[in-house]
Design an enzyme around this catalytic site. Structure first.
Site, PDB file in Angstrom:
ATOM      1  N   LYS A   1       4.589 -11.499   3.234  1.00 14.55           N
ATOM      2  CA  LYS A   1       3.163 -11.674   2.924  1.00 14.55           C
ATOM      3  C   LYS A   1       2.992 -11.749   1.416  1.00 14.55           C
ATOM      4  O   LYS A   1       3.646 -11.008   0.683  1.00 14.55           O
ATOM      5  CB  LYS A   1       2.347 -10.509   3.494  1.00 14.55           C
ATOM      6  CG  LYS A   1       0.858 -10.584   3.151  1.00 14.55           C
ATOM      7  CD  LYS A   1       0.013  -9.683   4.020  1.00 14.55           C
ATOM      8  CE  LYS A   1      -0.046  -8.247   3.552  1.00 14.55           C
ATOM      9  NZ  LYS A   1      -0.617  -8.052   2.197  1.00 14.55           N
TER      10      LYS A   1
ATOM     11  N   SER B   1       0.843  -1.204   0.000  1.00 16.00           N
ATOM     12  CA  SER B   1       0.000   0.000   0.000  1.00 16.00           C
ATOM     13  C   SER B   1       0.876   1.251   0.000  1.00 16.00           C
ATOM     14  O   SER B   1       0.363   2.351  -0.206  1.00 16.00           O
ATOM     15  CB  SER B   1      -0.925   0.004   1.217  1.00 16.00           C
ATOM     16  OG  SER B   1      -0.186  -0.190   2.414  1.00 16.00           O
TER      17      SER B   1
ATOM     18  N   ASP C   1       5.538  -7.083   2.463  1.00 14.99           N
ATOM     19  CA  ASP C   1       4.796  -7.610   1.310  1.00 14.99           C
ATOM     20  C   ASP C   1       5.715  -7.979   0.159  1.00 14.99           C
ATOM     21  O   ASP C   1       6.601  -7.192  -0.211  1.00 14.99           O
ATOM     22  CB  ASP C   1       3.848  -6.515   0.776  1.00 14.99           C
ATOM     23  CG  ASP C   1       2.433  -6.656   1.288  1.00 14.99           C
ATOM     24  OD1 ASP C   1       2.053  -7.756   1.722  1.00 14.99           O
ATOM     25  OD2 ASP C   1       1.706  -5.641   1.246  1.00 14.99           O
TER      26      ASP C   1
ATOM     27  N   GLU D   1      -9.086  -9.506   3.932  1.00 13.86           N
ATOM     28  CA  GLU D   1      -9.434  -8.111   3.614  1.00 13.86           C
ATOM     29  C   GLU D   1     -10.807  -8.056   2.963  1.00 13.86           C
ATOM     30  O   GLU D   1     -11.083  -8.753   1.974  1.00 13.86           O
ATOM     31  CB  GLU D   1      -8.368  -7.525   2.666  1.00 13.86           C
ATOM     32  CG  GLU D   1      -8.651  -6.078   2.300  1.00 13.86           C
ATOM     33  CD  GLU D   1      -7.463  -5.366   1.651  1.00 13.86           C
ATOM     34  OE1 GLU D   1      -6.384  -5.978   1.504  1.00 13.86           O
ATOM     35  OE2 GLU D   1      -7.630  -4.179   1.296  1.00 13.86           O
TER      36      GLU D   1
ATOM     37  N   GLU E   1      -0.163 -12.375  -1.691  1.00 12.92           N
ATOM     38  CA  GLU E   1      -1.592 -12.415  -1.971  1.00 12.92           C
ATOM     39  C   GLU E   1      -1.923 -13.640  -2.820  1.00 12.92           C
ATOM     40  O   GLU E   1      -1.114 -14.075  -3.629  1.00 12.92           O
ATOM     41  CB  GLU E   1      -2.014 -11.148  -2.737  1.00 12.92           C
ATOM     42  CG  GLU E   1      -1.823  -9.880  -1.936  1.00 12.92           C
ATOM     43  CD  GLU E   1      -2.310  -8.638  -2.690  1.00 12.92           C
ATOM     44  OE1 GLU E   1      -2.924  -8.766  -3.768  1.00 12.92           O
ATOM     45  OE2 GLU E   1      -2.056  -7.531  -2.170  1.00 12.92           O
TER      46      GLU E   1
HETATM   47  O1  KIV Z   1      -0.417  -3.433   1.582  1.00  9.35           O
HETATM   48  C1  KIV Z   1      -1.093  -3.348   2.614  1.00  9.35           C
HETATM   49  O2  KIV Z   1      -1.131  -2.332   3.290  1.00  9.35           O
HETATM   50  C2  KIV Z   1      -1.894  -4.493   2.989  1.00  9.35           C
HETATM   51  C3  KIV Z   1      -2.876  -4.301   4.095  1.00  9.35           C
HETATM   52  C4  KIV Z   1      -4.085  -3.613   3.561  1.00  9.35           C
HETATM   53  C5  KIV Z   1      -3.228  -5.566   4.772  1.00  9.35           C
HETATM   54  O3  KIV Z   1      -1.782  -5.528   2.426  1.00  9.35           O
END
Ligand code: KIV
Length: 288
Positions: free
Chosen positions: A127, A60, A98, A196, A129
């Site tokens: 993390k 994000s 991420d 989410e 997706e």
């Molecule tokens: O990138 C991010 O901020 C996220 C959150 C919304 C969980 O993946």
């Protein structure tokens, strides 16, 4: 009612460094986990001192730091740069980063090389997706010592495939698919799962059925193991209409619109307290 910190500058209570086993122990005794996104060293220190359990260097950052309209332009180099900054600023919180779009989908080997770059930058978990098709990659990473947080429901890297940012898993077929995906990811060894924008009842069901996964909700109701918000959203800095699941923690509930707001440190401490005492999210206000 949420707990608001006093304005005194009392030093934060000592706590041990947050590790994966400590997160699991806290979750097992029913403690709610407080996660926030974080992108730089200064905020990392503030969030850590306020008691956030987990800092997420989310992609994000494409939206809130770079001003992009999606997370898609974010590169592995961007993620490593911000992960290094957060790792320098934080002291005790657990650091998740991420894997950005295009850095893990080709093969488990590609994912391991990308995860390596983030872990060298200071991440303690990565993390990624995606649904059950990522289970092979999750297993490959976990077997090689990379803790993994999966991410289901609204997955922003797929915004063009989904056609917008909207609630997922609303009908029975989509809910069953989400549960099957979560099961596959848990069996592959994921430790955490961000859910989410999914209906509260579905998030609660997944959390109940898969106790080996620490579920972290964002727009997923109160039944998850923990919560996450985008830092700039919960500080009321994001322009435009505030999404239903976001609370601006700089505002004291019930205060006049022109009343002075809380400081960043106070707002973050209020968020942590509200997650821990279960007053955020309020399903009637923030849930689907
Ligand atoms: O990138 C991010 O901020 C996220 C959150 C919304 C969980 O993946």
């Amino acid at each position: 009612m949420s707990v608001h910190p006093s304005t005194s500058e009392a030093p934060p209570a000592a706590r041990p460094a947050v590790t994966l086993p400590r997160l699991r122990e806290a979750a097992a005794r029913g403690e709610k986990l407080a996660m926030l996104t974080c992108y730089d060293a200064t905020f990392a220190r503030v969030l850590d001192d306020a008691g956030a359990d987990v800092l997420l260097v989310g992609d994000s950052l494409g939206n809130v730091i770079q001003g992009q309209s999606s997370t898609l332009p974010v590169t592995l180099e961007h993620m490593a740069y911000h992960t290094e900054a957060v790792a320098r600023g934080k002291r005790l919180a657990f650091l998740v980063a991420d894997l950005p779009f295009g850095s893990y989908e080709s093969s488990p080997q590609q994912a391991l090389a990308s995860a390596g770059a983030l872990m060298r930058a200071g991440a303690q978990m990565v993390k990624l997706e995606g649904g059950g098709y990522t289970a092979e990659t999750v297993r490959f990473l976990v077997e090689r010592g990379v803790p993994v947080c999966a991410h289901l429901g609204l997955t922003p890297q797929r915004v063009h495939a989904i056609g917008g940012y909207r609630v997922q898993g609303r009908d029975e077929a989509a809910a069953s698919q989400l549960l099957a995906d979560a099961t596959a990811l848990a069996e592959a060894g994921a430790s955490m799962l961000v859910l989410e924008l999914v209906p509260s009842a579905l998030a609660r069901r997944i959390t109940g059925q898969l106790p080996q996964l620490m579920t972290i909700g964002i727009g997923a109701g109160a039944g998850t193991t923990g919560q996450v918000l985008v830092l700039h959203d919960m500080l009321g800095l994001t322009p435009g209409k505030r999404p239903r699941f976001v609370r601006d923690f700089t505002r004291v509930p019930g205060s006049a619109a022109d009343a002075p707001g809380l400081s960043v440190a106070q707002a973050v401490a209020a968020y942590v307290a509200a997650v821990k005492d279960g007053s955020f999210p309020d399903e009637a206000v923030h849930g689907y």
